[in-house]
Design a protein around this motif. Structure first.
Motif, mmCIF file in Angstrom:
data_model
loop_
_atom_site.group_PDB
_atom_site.id
_atom_site.type_symbol
_atom_site.label_atom_id
_atom_site.label_comp_id
_atom_site.label_asym_id
_atom_site.label_seq_id
_atom_site.Cartn_x
_atom_site.Cartn_y
_atom_site.Cartn_z
ATOM 1 N N ASP A 173 9.006 -3.253 4.985
ATOM 2 C CA ASP A 173 8.097 -2.360 4.697
ATOM 3 C C ASP A 173 8.496 -1.505 3.659
ATOM 4 O OD1 ASP A 173 6.728 -2.878 6.855
ATOM 5 O OD2 ASP A 173 7.516 -1.541 8.217
ATOM 6 N N GLU A 174 9.642 -2.050 2.704
ATOM 7 C CA GLU A 174 9.754 -1.395 1.495
ATOM 8 C C GLU A 174 9.179 -1.205 0.509
ATOM 9 O OE1 GLU A 174 13.423 -0.282 1.207
ATOM 10 O OE2 GLU A 174 12.950 -0.296 3.317
ATOM 11 N N ILE A 175 8.065 -2.089 0.420
ATOM 12 C CA ILE A 175 6.990 -1.848 -0.593
ATOM 13 C C ILE A 175 6.235 -0.777 -0.161
ATOM 14 C CG2 ILE A 175 5.046 -3.135 -1.689
ATOM 15 C CD1 ILE A 175 6.386 -5.763 -0.912
ATOM 16 N N LEU A 176 5.845 -0.728 1.147
ATOM 17 C CA LEU A 176 4.953 0.540 1.666
ATOM 18 C C LEU A 176 5.780 1.874 1.307
ATOM 19 C CD1 LEU A 176 3.619 -0.887 4.915
ATOM 20 C CD2 LEU A 176 2.574 -0.938 2.686
ATOM 21 N N LYS A 177 7.274 1.904 1.384
ATOM 22 C CA LYS A 177 7.918 2.926 1.117
ATOM 23 C C LYS A 177 7.939 3.351 -0.466
ATOM 24 C CE LYS A 177 12.318 3.554 2.795
ATOM 25 N NZ LYS A 177 13.530 3.710 3.123
ATOM 26 N N LEU A 178 7.831 2.308 -1.134
ATOM 27 C CA LEU A 178 7.509 2.395 -2.762
ATOM 28 C C LEU A 178 6.062 3.068 -2.859
ATOM 29 C CD1 LEU A 178 9.191 -0.288 -4.779
ATOM 30 C CD2 LEU A 178 9.377 2.198 -4.933
#
Length: 792
Positions: free
Chosen positions: A155-160
């Protein structure tokens, strides 16, 4: 009891050049002259983490900004011309991008406007998450740069991306170029309407205007100028801009994911590159006979007997054990690459196709999206480029598949032949070889063991046995050997069909090119279609105001720019931009406050006020008016109704301490009508009209505190968390204050601190681990805390 409670004081080892409070937590980010980015917490006056300068990102930090949700920190680097987005939980770069000129200031804003169209869009945003499978996490043991995609939950993309609501990172360059990045990642506007180096900028939360203060250096003294730019296209098309920016950010992130997947594939393949091909190349270059390697192996296959040279290569250089290991290595490497292609490249490319197709649909709605620069033809080209990439990935899968079969048969035969040469016992199961097997190996030798024509001239050119590597080479050379299309019914049908052969409906396949080449081509086409809106939106921005403010003094030019005046503030509730500055040469004691509506169509008088300060000390009012005049060193908006100021005695007498004070706006604008109208002469700088600016003397009662034994100069505040940090003129001495202690009970404070600790448990554990090596009460620990920690 003083009105503000001091909670921390530190002497720091390096001079602080930037400081900025987190919008949501009791955290302050600092940058020092050594190029370190530091994060500190107020609750326990300790450092959370330290991000030292490094060669990859850069060393010369020139700007700093928090994302409005407080989860990401952005900073600009002058030496590498990069902007880095850093995770607040740990000192890691999540994302970085290059800029054309060094960033001299930045501002990260969030749109506050709500409307029904936006609300329905926010609700529909999860469609892609429902329709598309989650991207598999990249292997942790491969690329170090894949941190963003290698977490167990990808979910790192969502964190970005953060919240669905649009936020924008505005970058001001030292050459006057301004860029706006949606979600801090995708550029939606390039603005060239101002001149000089940007000192401070502020995009209004309704997106209607952008205020900028610049410094233009001429042969004489630098001139400070205020600009107001009309960005109404962004506010008029807010739902469309949000949707487009969201799509573009997804696409940019997917391109990065594909790039990192390819990096992992290259790392998996490199292990076998130097083994099979390099040994055969060395054998060709060293052998004395004129017989080709293909013939040598063919004789071994047909007659069971190897030439002395081949026997030396096999038994001494390769060895039976080495061959077995090589066979396992090839198989393991091929299967890893195969998995990466199927699970990562294909799923990433399919997600890319999905988002591009949706983008094309948006572009075809010309009434809404054409003004923003969306071009359906450019997006169609991007879709075609992704299709070509998927075809090339499928071609690589076929090459891997046939390569695995071929190598298995070849290694099995060669293993038996080498066992026989060394007179070892051969297991009966391995010894059985049918005519079909012999033909298979012979075909493999005929096809794969051709010597490259320039093999003898160019050292380092590999022997062309291993066919997968050529697809992963990041070079512009054509493939050395392409897969055979003989007998492929679809290919033959296409060649015979006049209409289908050149049809735009079919993706071009580039049979001569590597996967890297097709990927680079795809990135180029996609970046081209993503770049046009930034140009179109940038051109729509018009300059509405240009007001020369004053000439900077030499002492002002040399001080750290981000923590000194002028300062810009966006008043969200009243839709106003405030600019605060002081004209050092012409009026030492006055703070000038200038406000401008964010809506450029609203006509207003230049609401310009010069504020002078007096403080009611323990003496009569008459004496106080005479004796306690103060000049303003620094001023920051604490919230929409309060300004925090650092004051010094106007006479700057020895032994006079400086003062930290809260100034209510109601005191400044209480009787505005009586101030008269200020008619600005546009041909002159404001400082030349200083005597005509309506002045107001403000006497502060109660809301101030003497800063004893500190030559305070700068202040950074956070009205949401009710904290302030004061920095001395030598940039190494800081004090931290809780500003609203009187209003809150002790229980409330403890509850708030407890909540803060629970939010940041990850950071605190890391912090404790860092400081385990020094005893808490030892002199060393005290010195270390004094030098390296800042209560935030």
């Amino acid at each position: 009891m003083p009105p503000f409670r001091q909670v921390g004081e530190k002497q720091l080892p390096h001079e602080i050049i930037f400081m900025s409070w987190s919008p949501k937590r009791d955290l302050i980010a600092l940058v020092n002259k050594a190029g370190e980015v530091l994060l500190h917490r107020l609750a326990n006056i300790q450092r959370v983490w330290n991000l030292p300068p490094n060669e990859n990102t850069g060393k010369e930090v020139t700007s700093l900004a928090w994302r409005p949700d407080g989860k990401l920190l952005a900073f600009g680097l002058a030496d590498t011309k990069k902007v880095v987005l850093c995770d607040v939980e740990k000192p890691e770069s999540l994302h970085s991008f290059s800029v054309e000129s060094p960033v001299s200031c930045m501002h990260w804003m969030e749109v506050t406007e709500e409307n029904s169209i936006l609300t329905s869009f926010y609700n529909a945003e999860d469609e892609s998450n429902t329709l598309l499978p989650k991207l598999p996490a990249l292997p942790k043991n491969y690329s170090a740069t894949a941190k963003i995609f290698s977490e167990e939950k990808s979910d790192e993309i969502l964190k970005l991306l953060g919240d669905v609501r649009l936020n924008a990172l505005v970058l001001g360059g030292d050459s006057g170029q301004i860029e706006i990045y949606a979600y801090g990642m995708y550029k939606i506007a390039t603005i060239t309407e101002v001149y000089g180096s940007c000192l401070s900028l502020c995009l209004s939360s309704d997106l209607k205007s952008l205020s900028v203060v610049t410094e233009l250096s001429t042969n004489t003294t630098p001139e400070i100028t205020y600009f107001q730019l009309d960005t109404s296209l962004l506010s008029d098309c807010l739902p469309e801009v949000t949707r487009m920016a969201r799509k573009f950010t997804h696409i940019s992130t997917l391109l990065q994911y594909l790039k990192l997947s390819l990096t992992c594939m290259c790392e998996a393949w490199e292990e076998i590159l130097m083994q099979m091909d390099s040994r055969l190349t060395k054998f060709v270059q060293e052998k004395n006979t004129t017989t080709s390697v293909q013939d040598e192996f063919m004789q071994l296959l047909l007659w069971g007997k190897a030439s002395p040279e081949l026997q030396t290569l096999l038994m001494n250089q390769l060895t039976v054990k080495g061959l077995k290991k090589l066979g396992q290595s090839v198989e393991s490497s091929y299967s890893t690459i195969q998995k990466l292609v199927i699970s990562h490249l294909q799923s990433g490319a399919e997600a890319l196709l999905y988002h591009l197709s949706e983008l094309k649909g948006m572009a075809l709605w010309k009434q809404k999206y054409e003004p923003l620069g969306l071009d359906a033809k450019a997006i169609e080209d991007a879709v075609t480029a992704v299709g070509s990439f998927i075809l090339k990935a499928n071609e690589l899968l076929q090459v891997i598949d046939s390569g695995m079969k071929n190598f298995k048969a070849f290694f099995r035969w060669l293993y038996v032949a080498m066992l026989r040469m060394s007179d070892d016992h051969v297991i009966p199961e391995l010894n059985k070889m049918t005519q079909k097997d012999i033909t298979f190996v012979a075909d493999f030798l005929t096809e794969h063991f051709n010597e490259a024509p320039d093999l003898y001239n160019q050292k380092g050119k590999y022997f062309n046995v291993e066919r997968v590597g050529q697809y992963l080479k990041d070079e512009d050379d054509d493939l050395m050997s392409t897969p055979s299309t003989e007998g492929n019914q679809w290919f033959n049908f296409l060649q015979k069909s006049t209409y289908l052969k050149d049809s735009p409906l079919l993706f071009p396949c580039y049979p001569e090119k590597s996967l890297h080449f097709v990927k680079r081509q795809m990135e180029g086409v996609i970046n081209l279609c993503l770049a046009k809106p930034a140009e179109i939106i940038g051109k729509s921005v018009q300059q509405k105001q240009c007001i020369p403010l004053y000439q900077a003094s030499k002492s002002e030019v040399s001080c750290p720019r981000l923590i000194s005046l002028p300062s810009l503030w966006n008043d969200k509730s009243r839709n106003l931009h405030f600019v605060m500055f002081h004209m050092l040469e012409s009026s030492q004691s006055k703070l000038i406050i200038f406000r401008q509506p964010t809506d450029v169509s609203r006509s207003t008088n230049d609401a310009l006020l010069a504020v002078e300060f007096g403080i009611s000390l323990n003496c009569s009012a008459a004496e106080s008016q005479e004796a306690s005049r103060y000049s303003c060193l620094d001023a920051r908006f604490y919230d929409e109704d309060l300004i925090t100021v650092v004051l010094r005695d106007a006479s700057e007498q020895e032994g006079k301490d400086r003062i930290l004070a809260q100034l209510p706006l109601s005191l400044i604008y209480s009787d505005e009508e009586s101030d008269g109208q200020f008619a600005r002469d546009s041909s002159k700088r404001l400082e030349e009209q200083c005597s005509d600016i309506p002045a107001r003397t403000v006497f502060l009662e109660g809301q101030w505190r003497i800063l004893e034994n500190m030559k305070a100069q700068y202040v950074s505040v956070n009205g949401i968390r009710k904290v302030a940090c004061v920095l001395s003129s030598n940039l190494r001495h800081v004090r931290v204050f809780e500003m609203d202690v009187e209003d809150d009970g002790e229980a409330d404070e403890e509850e708030e601190e407890g909540e803060s600790r629970s939010q940041d448990v990850t950071c605190e554990e890391e912090e404790l681990n860092q400081s385990d090596d020094v005893q808490p009460n030892s002199p060393e620990a005290a010195a270390d805390v004094t030098e390296e920690s800042l209560g935030s």
